[in-house]
Design an enzyme around this catalytic site. Structure first.
Site: not given
Ligand code: IVH
Length: 680
Positions: A421, A424, A442, A331, A138, A136, A437, A134, A244
């Site tokens: 400024c 000027c 100016c 990551k 942010d 990750k 300003c 999946e 997720y």
């Molecule tokens: S699984 C038991 N899946 O990453 C852990 N986490 O560093 C369950 N996060 O707190 C997390 N995308 O906020 C999981 N596809 C994903 C995710 C994900 C983002 C975040 C989540 C977690 C943090 C862990």
């Protein structure tokens, strides 16, 4: 995919003629309210999750209004009715709530070797495995609890055991269902809330205009919004979510694959790039694939998550004190760059606003060399603690302008706004967090105004960029924008860098600009808070004379013009210098006309990849939008066409193939769309 509710007249062919509520029995009212909620929920799902609505916006509004009317007239309140997504009184504070299961974090690394080691550790314990992959996300993680198929609460991560109750704000996210189609008695899911990139940019533009500090990145924006106490403020900040994992449920699932399917079937948004593979090398490739896709996504991701698919095997693997042994975050390399601030200069904008800008030792951020970063204003610079010599981390938040994310080591001092400024020497005043300003003549302001006035989306006078604007001001040929129209070919030809031909060309450009549409003219005037879009709305609503006289109420009746913008427009026209300037422009022969927007492309949604000869992307978008089309930055089920120009990208094309969206090449695009509108 959520099933279409059966036998519900408001789903397929909404009957928009409703009887008087008083003509209905109580049972009939209840029945109708029930059906309406079901239908509105379904339409929300089609629109917000599937991007594939089945009824018109108008029909939806009628259903929604009817539901509100009946609920109010018969006192049928339900916190999970789709009408309850917004509004309410501000809270004093967020309550703390215990999580159903502890929210752990993930073990993570950026090296492929670490992922292979993770795989070895896993296989030592459970033998061969399949992995769920999946993105990750942010964003901001939450636990959402459904009881008896109804949204019960949403809780922030907090310390992992106890978090804050953010139910009220999470309810406003329309892609998150309030009632589950066919859900189990208990369902605890975890997901990530995010602010889509486009919404993030709008949100920051509004904040800067209001004199508030912009959010550094979409994650902070999402986190700040989810935790807001006033639900009415949340309403104008778009949020979305992906789920997720299922943490607990009365109808257990056996694998991550089942969990994705289950979540999808009951209407929870799950990501389109989730997949299950049976080899760790595929996970390693997956990160590269997502890294390539990253810039085109509407949400930020900072890597991929690799999880053991089978839940029984997860049990066997167990957890450490901080993270599960069955999951690993692979990551992306950090996209921020470290560098040193050489010095901070202060730029004067055309409104006189002074903006500190950090000049940097060049640094590569996501493949782009960055040498300057705006600090917005003194307050922002001081909050960060930036000064010359500081070692800083540069971010490209949501791929917009580079920003200083963090000061890693302080410099010799922290930035302070000068008293005068820098352009000027005029005196400087502070308004909120911003400094201005005060000298109306100016030269830096004038140069900026000139540049803006001549820009493509304003009067479109080609050839007056930064340097020429500066030259005209320095040589004393132009004291205000109207002076442009009194320029003589001879005086231009004698300027450095000019010859007879270029002078002639500029005079022609200036002459041609007199014939201008009202929206471009209004934009050119540089009224604070009035960009091209608002100028267009104003030009739709008023002619120039009417606008010069319009009072605040009349201005506010225009969409997207609130009290602050109305005030700014009014005070612009109340200023005598500005009125004189407009009169001088008109006397010089500038004749703004209302072309209005035409509507022959109304309802058409298209996306563009690659280039179309003769247009920049901006010009093309502008042209299409002026004729009523919607141009989107990504392809969805709602897109009518993907226009494929020269050197197109792959993501939009793949996405179009996936959604069955018609692709048209440049020639077909000219035939079918461009020629049709340009004839007008
Ligand atoms: S699984 C038991 N899946 O990453 C852990 N986490 O560093 C369950 N996060 O707190 C997390 N995308 O906020 C999981 N596809 C994903 C995710 C994900 C983002 C975040 C989540 C977690 C943090 C862990």
């Amino acid at each position: 995919m959520v099933e279409r509710p059966a036998d519900n007249p408001y789903v397929t062919a909404p009957d928009l003629e409703f009887e008087e509520p008083s003509a209905l029995s109580e049972d009939e009212v209840r029945e109708q309210v029930e059906r309406l909620r079901e239908a509105v929920n379904y339409h929300d799902y089609r629109y917000y999750v599937e991007s594939d609505p089945v009824i018109s916006d108008r029909a939806y509004d009628i259903l929604f209004d009817r539901l509100e009317t009946l609920e109010a007239a018969f006192d049928l309140h339900d916190p999970n009715s789709p009408t309850q997504r917004v509004g309410g009184e501000p809270l004093d504070e967020l309550e703390t709530v215990e999580h159903v299961t502890e929210m752990l974090s993930l073990d993570s690394a950026e090296e492929a070797a670490d992922v292979r080691e993770f795989d070895e550790r896993v296989r030592e314990v459970v033998g061969d495995v399949a992995y769920a992959l999946e993105p990750k996300f942010d964003g901001f993680s939450v636990e959402v609890v459904y009881e008896d198929g109804e949204f019960d609460r949403a809780v922030t991560r907090g310390d992992g055991e106890v978090g804050e109750d953010v139910s009220r704000n999470v309810r406003t996210i329309r892609s998150i269902p309030l009632t589950l189609g066919n859900g189990p008695d208990l369902l605890v899911v975890r997901g990530e809330i995010y602010m889509p990139r486009s919404g993030f940019q709008d949100c920051n533009e509004r904040r800067i205009q209001r004199g508030e500090d912009p959010f550094a990145n979409p994650r902070n924006a999402a986190a700040g919004t989810v935790r807001l106490l006033d639900p009415n403020t949340v309403a104008d900040r778009p949020l979305d979510a992906y789920f997720y994992d299922i943490m607990e449920t009365s109808a257990p699932v056996e694998s991550q694959r089942d969990a994705f399917d289950r979540m999808e079937s009951i209407g929870l948004p799950v990501n389109e790039y989730n997949r299950v593979v049976d080899d760790i090398e595929a996970a390693i490739d997956y990160r590269e694939e997502m890294l390539e896709r990253r810039a085109d996504l509407e949400y930020e991701i900072d890597g991929v998550v690799v999880k053991v698919n089978d839940y029984a095997k997860r049990e066997q693997l167990g957890t450490t004190a901080t993270h599960p042994r069955w999951a690993f975050a692979y990551k992306f390399p950090p996209k921020t760059g470290e560098t040193v601030v050489r010095r901070i200069v202060v730029q004067v904008g055309r409104t006189g606003k002074l903006t500190p800008v950090a000049l940097l030792d060049p640094v590569d951020v996501k493949g782009v060399t960055i040498t300057r970063a705006t600090l917005h204003n003194e307050r922002q610079a001081q909050q960060l603690g930036v000064g010359a010599g500081a070692r800083v981390e540069i971010e490209r938040a949501g791929d917009v302008i580079p920003q200083v994310g963090e000061v890693l080591e302080p410099g010799e001092s922290v930035f302070e706004m000068p008293d005068t400024c820098p352009a000027c020497g005029g005196s400087v005043v502070q308004e909120g967090p911003n400094h201005y300003c005060t000298n109306v003549s100016c030269p830096a302001q004038l140069r900026r105004s000139l540049e803006h006035f001549c820009s493509k989306s304003a009067m479109d006078i080609e050839g007056v960029g930064e340097e020429v604007a500066e030259l005209l001001v320095e040589e004393g040929l132009v004291d205000s924008v109207a002076d442009l129209y009194a320029l003589e070919q001879d005086e231009l030809a004698s300027l450095e860098g000019f010859g007879d031909r270029s002078a002639r060309k500029l005079i022609d450009e200036i002459e041609a600009s007199k014939d201008v549409d009202l929206a471009s003219f209004l934009h050119a005037l540089g009224i604070r808070h009035v960009g091209k879009e608002r100028a267009r709305r104003l030009a739709d609503a008023f002619d120039l004379d009417a606008l010069r006289d319009a009072d605040r109420d009349a201005l506010r009746s225009v969409a997207d013009i609130g009290p602050e913008v109305a005030e700014s427009i009014r005070s612009f026209f109340d200023n005598e210098r500005n009125q004189t300037e407009i009169d001088r422009l008109l006397e010089a022969g500038v004749s703004p006309t209302r072309t209005g927007v035409s509507d022959e492309l109304d309802g058409l949604t298209l996306a563009i990849t690659g280039s179309i000869e003769g247009y920049t992307r901006e010009e093309l978008t502008d042209l299409l939008e002026r004729h009523g089309a919607t141009v989107t930055s990504s392809v969805s089920g709602r897109t009518d066409f993907l226009v494929v120009g020269e050197t197109p990208g792959t993501t939009k094309r793949e996405s179009a193939a996936e959604h069955g969206v018609e692709r048209i090449d440049a020639e077909a695009f000219r035939d079918r769309i461009l020629d049709r509108i340009e004839d007008n």
